[in-house]
Structure formats: C-alpha cells, structure tokens
Design a protein around this motif. Structure first.
Motif, PDB file in Angstrom:
ATOM      1  N   GLU A  17      -0.785  -1.999   8.513  1.00 53.99           N
ATOM      2  CA  GLU A  17      -0.749  -0.943   7.495  1.00 53.99           C
ATOM      3  C   GLU A  17      -0.652   0.448   8.114  1.00 53.99           C
ATOM      4  O   GLU A  17      -0.832   1.442   7.425  1.00 53.99           O
ATOM      5  CB  GLU A  17      -1.940  -1.057   6.538  1.00 53.99           C
ATOM      6  CG  GLU A  17      -3.292  -1.162   7.176  1.00 53.99           C
ATOM      7  CD  GLU A  17      -4.412  -1.377   6.170  1.00 53.99           C
ATOM      8  OE1 GLU A  17      -4.209  -1.260   4.961  1.00 53.99           O
ATOM      9  OE2 GLU A  17      -5.538  -1.664   6.621  1.00 53.99           O
ATOM     10  N   ARG A  58      -1.891   8.431  -0.900  1.00 50.05           N
ATOM     11  CA  ARG A  58      -1.820   7.419  -1.968  1.00 50.05           C
ATOM     12  C   ARG A  58      -2.709   7.770  -3.154  1.00 50.05           C
ATOM     13  O   ARG A  58      -2.558   7.215  -4.243  1.00 50.05           O
ATOM     14  CB  ARG A  58      -2.183   6.024  -1.426  1.00 50.05           C
ATOM     15  CG  ARG A  58      -3.591   5.915  -0.934  1.00 50.05           C
ATOM     16  CD  ARG A  58      -3.854   4.593  -0.240  1.00 50.05           C
ATOM     17  NE  ARG A  58      -4.239   3.547  -1.160  1.00 50.05           N
ATOM     18  CZ  ARG A  58      -4.700   2.362  -0.786  1.00 50.05           C
ATOM     19  NH1 ARG A  58      -4.786   2.068   0.503  1.00 50.05           N
ATOM     20  NH2 ARG A  58      -5.052   1.457  -1.654  1.00 50.05           N
ATOM     21  N   ASP A  71      -1.235   1.355   2.192  1.00 44.60           N
ATOM     22  CA  ASP A  71      -1.476   2.291   3.290  1.00 44.60           C
ATOM     23  C   ASP A  71      -0.236   2.476   4.149  1.00 44.60           C
ATOM     24  O   ASP A  71       0.024   3.572   4.646  1.00 44.60           O
ATOM     25  CB  ASP A  71      -2.652   1.814   4.153  1.00 44.60           C
ATOM     26  CG  ASP A  71      -3.975   2.233   3.536  1.00 44.60           C
ATOM     27  OD1 ASP A  71      -4.074   3.387   3.095  1.00 44.60           O
ATOM     28  OD2 ASP A  71      -4.889   1.395   3.464  1.00 44.60           O
TER      29      ASP A  71
HETATM   30 MG    MG Z   1      -5.208  -0.609   3.179  1.00 44.21          MG
END
Ligand code: MG
Ligand code: PEP
Length: 551
Positions: A430, A464, A454
């Motif tokens: 990620e 995010r 992510d």
């Molecule tokens: Mg994550």
C-alpha cells in the motif's frame, strides 16, 4: 420536502427518523455537594444500573456460547460491588465532600494504578477492567446512553463527522443509515458502513442541520441524497427503487454456493473484509470464501484500554473457528492517521498519514506487538489463520516482523501452548515503496494484499480523508493500476499469491483489468461478494486487456 445532496458511500435505501449524534461530554468536574446522602444514593443507583447492564451482557454472551466473555462480564459485575473499591469511592466522597462522579473517577484511577504496578501480569491486566467498570458507573451517573443513541426505534444517524472509534462504539442495532456533513468515501467510517451493509452518505455539508432531528427521512446511499419529509412523488420513486433492489438481491442469492470461476476456467478467491467477529455472520450470509482482511485495529478502537492477549485471542479464535478451515487473514494493528486511539497517547503529528502509524507503531512498541502476535498464534491452532502486516515500506521491517513471530512461537512452544508453525505471513502492498521493491519483498512472505485505498493516497499524493479532492483521488489512475501489475508480476515470479483488499477490489468496472493483471484474490465488504461472483462467472479472462493501464 428538503433535499440534501452528499456523496453516496454505501448503497441502499433506508427510511427512518433523523437522529443527530451528540458526543458524550465526559469531562468530570469536582463539585462540592450539600447532601452527601443523596449523592450516595445516586451512586447506589448507578451501581445497580451497571450491574443490571453487565448481567444482561453476560446473558447475551451465554446465549451466543461465548463462555470467556460471560466470565468477563460477571467479573466486571463483581468489581462494581467490590468492598474495597466501594469503600475507596465513599471515602473520597466523605473526605472531600464531593460528587460521586469525581469520587468514582479518583477511585478507579487509584485502583488501576495499584493493579498496573503489580508484578503479576494477570493482575496488571486487571487495571483495564477496573477502568472499564469505573467508566460504566460514570456513564450511568451522567446519564450517557450506551451506544450513544437515545431512541427506542432505529434511526438514520446524522453527525458532523464520525471517527472510526465513535462509529464502532455506536449501537448498530439502532442504526438504519449514516449521513455526515464531512468525511470521504475512503474514510474508515464509510468502510465500516459498507461492511455493515447499511446505506451511507458523507460530505452533506452544513445543510444537514441538527434542527432536522426527529423528522422522517429517506436516504439513497447510491446517489448520496437525503430527503427530509419527501413529497408523494419522491416517496413513490424511493419505494420503487427499494423494491428493485430487493429483487436484485433475490436474483443475486442464486449465486450462493456457486464457484468463483470465469467462463474460461480462471479461478478467483473471493474473500471478505471484516472489522469484528460479529461481521462473520454477513460473510456467511453472502457466501464469502474466506476473510481477506480482518482489520484487527477495530478491536483496539472500540475499547477504552489495550485489549488483553486473552481478549484478542478470543476474538481471533471465534473468527477462525466460525470460518471452518477457510482462510482468515488477520492484519496486525493499523492505527494512526484517522484511526486514533486515546490510550496509546501518541504525540500529535502534523501529517499523521505519513507519520507513526501501522507497523511503525508495532515495531516501536514491541510489547504491544508481542501481545497481539501471541493472541494470533494461539488462534492459529483453531483454523486457517494468516497474519498480515500493514504499511510496509522496507525489507528490514518485514524481517523484524518475522523475527517477532519467531520469538512468539518459541515462547508458546516453551509454554506448551498449541499454535500452527506454518501460519502464512503476508504483507500489505500500500506504499509506492513496497511496489518498487516488490520483488525483494515477495521473497520474504507467503502472500501480498494490495491496499488500494492507501496505495492511491500515497501514489497520487491525495489525502484519502479529504472530501473535496474529487476527481484527483482516482483509484483508476494508470499509475495505481501499473503499480498493481508490478506487484502482481513480482508476486507471481516468486510463486506467491496476490489479492486486493482495498475498496477498489469491489469495483465491477475494474474486474476485467484485475483478470488481465492476474490478481488471484479479491477481498471486499460482504455485500459486494455476490455481485462480483455474478460478474466473474460471466467473464472470459483471456479476452481481458490491460487497456486501462495505458500501455
Ligand atoms: Mg491501508
Ligand atoms: C487500504 O489501504 O486499501 C486498506 C485495505 O487498508 P485500510 O483501508 O484499512 O487502510
């Protein structure tokens, strides 16, 4: 009729009264009281209410055959009346002529500190219990409703925004849907709503006012619209849409029991994301073939102190057993950023998404990590548990995690406690760093799982959590998709499997791309399983292309 437009983050239609969430005001002020006897009577009432709640909780757990939790609640009920504890509370009240709230908090802290200072780890762990008990008595003294919703009937819950820890502590049986003024579709509260399978919208702004509380509403979690006291036309349209959704649901139920395989024979592992043992019911209902992501941090977020090894073991074992030999990937603690846990007493960070979060905290706090790993390995004796580490950026981190696992296994072996020494170890991909060194990482582990939430955030430099980044936060961006392909190629070259556990995994439009890339597993919210299965079974893998990667 008032129409409020937000962003739909969890599909579905719900109808109910709007209820505005109020944060409990837990600040405790010391007050001098004139009638000490009346204050003692208040305390006695709060104790009685606490005992009644704990007995009801124990009864519920007994019905669900969760014996360890029954014992926990029974012990808490005994603590409420413990002679020394009660004497300590009353002597604070008498000595300082003060209110019961202050005395309970003082006595709770004194007892917790005394237990925490003991040599015996068992007694040390009881400090958390006494804090929990004191907190319960305090709630009853202050009239704070457990679960935060003071309504007999389920409601559409509105709030300015909800932190994941707040969402987790709400009484889910009272929530029909969520609507928040702020928030984003990638926040963990939105993810929780999808896991719970209830409609939700976020980013409604200031038009979602507390003054609307108590009014009848319809919420459409697909279009992100909230209708307050809808007119006849809207009502008819909503009812029709609801009926259509119910029909679609019935149609999808024919997918239960079917294999996750394309028309040309490519198999896909279709797993579920969960946040607590209670979510397993939805996994079974939707015929998920395993658990690809158990966000273990939700256990920490819903507690008022560090969950003990036994408490964690109980949660992991329950899930492992309930999944009856199907794979259960449990991710180690991933807090930080939007998932803040007060009792960790983390320093405030300017940029927490890039700060001390996830595996960084675990590697910095070996005792916290050890407790969780012991619970995980103990649970590995009861099912097909796999352990996954989040936010990996370097090979040395993985090696340090594996060393911690080896140490825990050696301890358990010496103590004669059963565990599975072959427990799979995986990592989340990620961060762009993990993608770039995926070949080296793949040699260290048994599987990869791509956290596209992510990965999108870090690859595109887009927060995010922010709800106003709009099209800039684009999980379909060729850079994200190429990262997926790079990680997949590295995984397959090393002979390990790779899945996606970020929200992108449930995106039906992307399925052909995932098939073309060669993704082996998709882990999604339970409600997304059957639509994906239907799409997989209509796909021809060999005709899928990498067109969306722009190459
Ligand atoms: Mg994550
Ligand atoms: C992700 O980042 O995609 C992921 C699955 O983890 P989380 O959303 O919990 O950060």
């Amino acid at each position: 009729m008032i129409t409020i437009q937000g962003k739909g983050v969890s599909k579905g239609i719900a109808k109910g009264k709007l209820y505005f969430y109020r944060r409990p005001d837990t600040e405790i002020v010391k007050q001098t009281v004139s009638d000490l006897d009346a204050e003692k009577a208040r305390l006695a009432e709060a104790q009685a209410a606490s005992i009644a709640q704990l007995e009801a909780l124990a009864e519920k757990c007994r019905a669900e055959a969760s014996e360890d939790t029954v014992v926990l609640f029974e012990t808490h009920a005994m603590f409420v009346e413990d002679e020394d504890f009660v004497e300590c509370i009353t002597s604070v009240m008498e000595d300082e002529n003060c209110n019961a709230e202050y005395a309970v908090r003082e006595a709770g802290e004194q007892f917790a500190a005394m237990l925490a200072a003991m040599d015996d780890p068992y007694m040390q762990a009881r400090a958390a219990d006494i804090r929990d008990v004191a907190g319960r008595i305090l709630n009853n003294l202050m009239g704070i409703v457990p679960g935060g919703i003071d309504s007999e009937e389920p409601v559409i819950l509105a709030a300015d925004d909800l932190a994941p820890s707040e969402t987790l502590q709400l009484d889910k049986s009272k929530i029909l849907a969520f609507a928040t003024q702020g928030g984003s579709g990638n926040s963990h509260t939105a993810i929780l709503a999808r896991t719970m399978g209830i409609p939700a919208l976020c980013g409604a702004g200031a038009t979602l006012e507390e003054a609307h509380s108590g009014r009848l509403c319809y919420i459409d979690g697909e279009t992100g619209v909230l209708y307050i006291e809808p007119d006849a036309l809207t009502l008819a349209a909503m009812n029709e849409k609801y009926e259509q959704q119910q029909e679609m649901k019935k149609l999808l139920e024919t997918m239960i029991g079917q294999e996750d395989i394309t028309l040309d024979g490519r198999k896909m592992m279709l797993y579920c994301n969960i946040g607590s043992p209670e979510d397993v019911a939805a996994v079974h209902l939707n015929d998920g073939q395993g658990i690809g992501l158990f966000r273990s941090e939700f256990l920490y977020l819903s507690a008022s102190d560090y969950p003990t090894e036994d408490e964690q073991f109980e949660a992991y074992r329950t899930v492992a057993q309930a999944m009856k030999g199907k794979r259960v990937v449990i991710r180690t603690l991933d807090i930080g950023a939007d998932k803040q846990v007060d009792y960790f007493e983390m320093q405030k960070e300017e940029n927490p998404a890039m700060g001390l979060r996830a595996i960084r905290i675990c590697l910095n706090r070996p005792e916290v990590f050890r407790t969780q790993l012991r619970a995980l390995y103990r649970a590995s004796a009861y099912g097909k548990v796999a352990i996954m580490f989040p936010m990996i950026t370097s090979v040395w981190e993985v090696r340090e995690c594996k060393r911690a696992c080896q140490k825990v296994m050696a301890e358990l072996k010496a103590e004669g406690i059963p565990f599975n020494a072959e427990t799979e170890i995986g990592i989340m991909i990620e961060t762009p760093s993990a993608v770039l060194i995926a070949d080296a990482l793949a040699k260290e582990v048994d599987f990869f799982s791509v956290g596209t939430n992510d990965l999108t955030q870090y690859t595109l430099a887009c927060d995010r959590q922010a709800n106003d980044l709009g099209k800039f936060f684009d999980p379909h961006h060729p850079a994200v998709l190429r990262a997926l392909k790079m990680a997949t190629d590295a995984a397959h070259a090393a002979g390990i499997w790779i899945g996606i556990c970020g929200e992108l995994g449930a995106d039906l439009e992307m399925l052909p791309t995932f098939l073309a890339i060669g993704i082996d597993e998709l882990s999604v919210s339970p409600a997304a399983v059957l639509p994906l299965r239907a799409a997989i079974r209509q796909s021809i893998a060999k005709t899928c292309t990498l067109e969306k990667l722009g190459c």
